[in-house]
Write an enzyme that holds these catalytic residues in place. Structure first.
Site, PDB file in Angstrom:
ATOM      1  N   HIS A 190       0.851  -1.192   0.000  1.00 39.67           N
ATOM      2  CA  HIS A 190       0.000   0.000   0.000  1.00 39.67           C
ATOM      3  C   HIS A 190       0.885   1.241   0.000  1.00 39.67           C
ATOM      4  O   HIS A 190       1.993   1.218   0.546  1.00 39.67           O
ATOM      5  CB  HIS A 190      -0.921  -0.019   1.238  1.00 39.67           C
ATOM      6  CG  HIS A 190      -2.006   1.005   1.139  1.00 39.67           C
ATOM      7  ND1 HIS A 190      -1.805   2.322   1.456  1.00 39.67           N
ATOM      8  CD2 HIS A 190      -3.292   0.914   0.718  1.00 39.67           C
ATOM      9  CE1 HIS A 190      -2.922   2.995   1.243  1.00 39.67           C
ATOM     10  NE2 HIS A 190      -3.847   2.169   0.798  1.00 39.67           N
ATOM     11  N   GLU A 248      -3.545   3.112  -7.068  1.00 40.93           N
ATOM     12  CA  GLU A 248      -4.022   4.221  -6.223  1.00 40.93           C
ATOM     13  C   GLU A 248      -3.054   5.401  -6.319  1.00 40.93           C
ATOM     14  O   GLU A 248      -1.990   5.377  -5.688  1.00 40.93           O
ATOM     15  CB  GLU A 248      -4.074   3.778  -4.747  1.00 40.93           C
ATOM     16  CG  GLU A 248      -5.038   2.660  -4.454  1.00 40.93           C
ATOM     17  CD  GLU A 248      -5.363   2.563  -2.951  1.00 40.93           C
ATOM     18  OE1 GLU A 248      -6.495   2.222  -2.641  1.00 40.93           O
ATOM     19  OE2 GLU A 248      -4.481   2.828  -2.104  1.00 40.93           O
TER      20      GLU A 248
END
Ligand code: G3P
Length: 224
Positions: free
Chosen positions: A93, A141
């Site tokens: 992430h 993202e």
């Protein structure tokens, strides 16, 4: 997992830790049962086992350390997650980036344990590199949009479109997801039209005044 998929990353928000982690997960489970859409929850390491014991939807870890079991104080290995029935792992992430060798280790280790992985990427070049490692899912993202009010599908539609095409050229089995700033069904619908097979969301659910309404609205964008 059946696609499309909505992944709710709880991060470490006050609104999603402790008992709230279970409450949100139960709401997600109810919406998933009502609509037939796959909803994954990703609570903190502290909450993850309790959440797993309380719901039947897939539960993913927000991270795992690229280590084998052994003398590693304060770290969490995949074996340990597997022991408690955790279904999958979010890797790399933007808020917890890893080296490519570590990502490779985690994808392979998870696969050997029959656990799925969602590997996050922050731009098109990283997406290309990660696609070569063949994770089940890649979640693109753009970091500057994470936690904001404007969704990736609105602000950077070309990132989704180009990522989907590029990943398809490298490995047709990888499913591309996207996230960052996703707040409503329109954002989700747009992302799906651009080729995304699902959404990663955090603040849009965790910080919503009405959790159930927020989840239902997002799922609506998947054509539930
Ligand atoms: O993993 C999902 C996340 O980074 C997106 O966060 O708050 O923009 O939905 P948010």
């Amino acid at each position: 997992m059946k696609i499309p998929v909505l992944v709710i990353n709880f991060k470490s928000y006050m609104e999603s830790i402790g008992k709230r982690a279970i409450e949100i997960s139960k709401i997600a489970e109810k919406v998933s049962e009502d609509t037939g859409i796959t909803i994954v929850v990703a609570p903190t390491f502290v909450d993850i086992v309790k959440v797993k014991e309380n719901v039947s939807i897939p539960v993913f870890a927000q991270h795992a350390d690229p280590i084998n079991p052994g003398a590693f104080t304060g770290r969490v290995n995949i074996e340990n997650l597997k022991d408690w029935g955790i279904d999958g792992i979010i890797i790399n992430h933007s808020e917890y980036q890893l080296k490519i060798s570590e990502i490779d280790f985690l994808i392979k280790m998870a696969r050997s344990k029959n656990m799925e992985t969602i590997t996050c990427t922050n731009n098109i070049d990283v997406t290309k590199a990660i696609a070569e490692l063949a994770p089940e899912y890649i979640a693109i993202e753009p970091p500057e949009l994470i936690g904001g009010e404007i969704s990736v599908s609105r602000a950077r539609p070309e990132v989704i479109e180009n990522s989907v095409k590029m990943v398809e050229n490298i490995n047709k089995n990888i499913r591309v997801l996207c996230g960052a700033g996703v707040k409503n069904s329109e954002d989700v619908k747009r992302a799906m039209e651009l080729g995304s097979k699902g959404i990663l969301v955090a603040s849009g659910v965790v910080k919503a005044k009405n959790t159930e309404a927020a989840i239902r609205d997002l799922v609506k964008g998947m054509g539930e």
